[in-house]
Design an enzyme around this catalytic site. Structure first.
Site, short mmCIF file in Angstrom:
data_model
loop_
_atom_site.label_atom_id
_atom_site.label_comp_id
_atom_site.label_asym_id
_atom_site.label_seq_id
_atom_site.Cartn_x
_atom_site.Cartn_y
_atom_site.Cartn_z
N ALA A 66 0.84 -1.20 0.00
CA ALA A 66 0.00 0.00 0.00
C ALA A 66 0.87 1.24 0.00
O ALA A 66 1.95 1.25 0.59
CB ALA A 66 -0.92 0.01 1.21
N GLU A 68 0.55 4.95 1.06
CA GLU A 68 -0.35 5.87 1.74
C GLU A 68 0.25 7.24 2.02
O GLU A 68 -0.46 8.16 2.36
CB GLU A 68 -0.80 5.26 3.07
CG GLU A 68 -1.58 3.97 2.85
CD GLU A 68 -1.89 3.28 4.15
OE1 GLU A 68 -1.37 3.69 5.19
OE2 GLU A 68 -2.66 2.32 4.11
N HIS A 100 1.95 6.89 -15.04
CA HIS A 100 3.39 7.18 -14.93
C HIS A 100 3.71 7.86 -13.59
O HIS A 100 4.62 7.42 -12.88
CB HIS A 100 3.82 8.09 -16.09
CG HIS A 100 5.28 8.40 -16.09
ND1 HIS A 100 6.19 7.68 -16.83
CD2 HIS A 100 6.00 9.33 -15.42
CE1 HIS A 100 7.40 8.16 -16.62
NE2 HIS A 100 7.32 9.17 -15.76
N GLU A 101 2.97 8.88 -13.27
CA GLU A 101 3.27 9.61 -12.04
C GLU A 101 2.99 8.78 -10.79
O GLU A 101 3.73 8.85 -9.82
CB GLU A 101 2.49 10.93 -12.00
CG GLU A 101 2.86 11.89 -13.12
CD GLU A 101 4.36 12.16 -13.22
OE1 GLU A 101 5.05 12.17 -12.20
OE2 GLU A 101 4.85 12.35 -14.35
N HIS A 104 5.77 6.34 -10.11
CA HIS A 104 6.92 6.95 -9.44
C HIS A 104 6.80 6.86 -7.92
O HIS A 104 7.82 6.96 -7.22
CB HIS A 104 7.06 8.42 -9.83
CG HIS A 104 7.88 8.63 -11.05
ND1 HIS A 104 9.11 8.06 -11.25
CD2 HIS A 104 7.64 9.37 -12.17
CE1 HIS A 104 9.59 8.43 -12.43
NE2 HIS A 104 8.71 9.22 -13.01
N GLU A 123 12.91 6.65 -14.35
CA GLU A 123 12.08 6.97 -15.51
C GLU A 123 11.80 5.72 -16.34
O GLU A 123 10.70 5.55 -16.87
CB GLU A 123 12.74 8.05 -16.37
CG GLU A 123 12.78 9.41 -15.73
CD GLU A 123 11.41 9.89 -15.26
OE1 GLU A 123 10.39 9.63 -15.94
OE2 GLU A 123 11.35 10.50 -14.19
ZN LIG Z 1 8.75 10.19 -14.81
#
Ligand SMILES: [Zn+2]
Length: 139
Positions: A66, A68, A100-101, A104, A123
């Protein structure tokens, strides 16, 4: 003056503050989307809100972990505003940006590179997972 709790050790680029005069959508689970007031009122962010919830759920299931506490993700408006006039390409692009974000949060924030010369690694993982996770999310 604000006081914050001490964080776990985290990369400096994962620290963010925003001072805005924005409104936010309603909350679904842990998610809200903040934007200029007119974007909230006309529903342009409904896709971003519901897709963010689903993307995060799929990522948590995949990683069995998870997430959080890595709460702020920023986007340009062009990547989030979806209306009934948006072409399919725009909807898919928005999904990919969101995936994508959010990827990350694991690949780049939770697990990060030791030196800047390895930035490509986070990336690379985020780009791979944006496509993989997007393929698992229905739009
Ligand atoms: Zn990125």
């Amino acid at each position: 003056m604000d006081t914050f709790k001490e964080t776990i050790i985290l990369p400096i680029y994962a620290v963010a503050f925003m001072v805005l005069d924005y409104k936010h959508t309603h909350k679904i689970e842990r998610h809200r989307v903040f934007a200029k007031p007119d974007a909230i009122d006309d529903g342009k962010l409904d896709f971003a809100l519901s897709t963010g919830v689903e993307v995060l759920k799929v990522l948590e299931e995949y990683t069995d972990e998870a997430m959080e506490n890595w709460g702020l993700v920023t986007y340009s408006e062009d990547n989030l505003f979806i209306s009934n006039k948006t072409f399919r390409y725009g909807i898919e692009a928005s999904l990919l940006f969101i995936a994508h974000e959010f990827a990350h949060q694991w690949f780049g924030n939770l697990v990060t590179f030791k030196e800047w010369k390895y930035t490509w690694l986070k990336e690379g993982f985020a780009t791979f997972f944006q496509y993989y996770i997007a393929s698992l999310v229905s739009t």
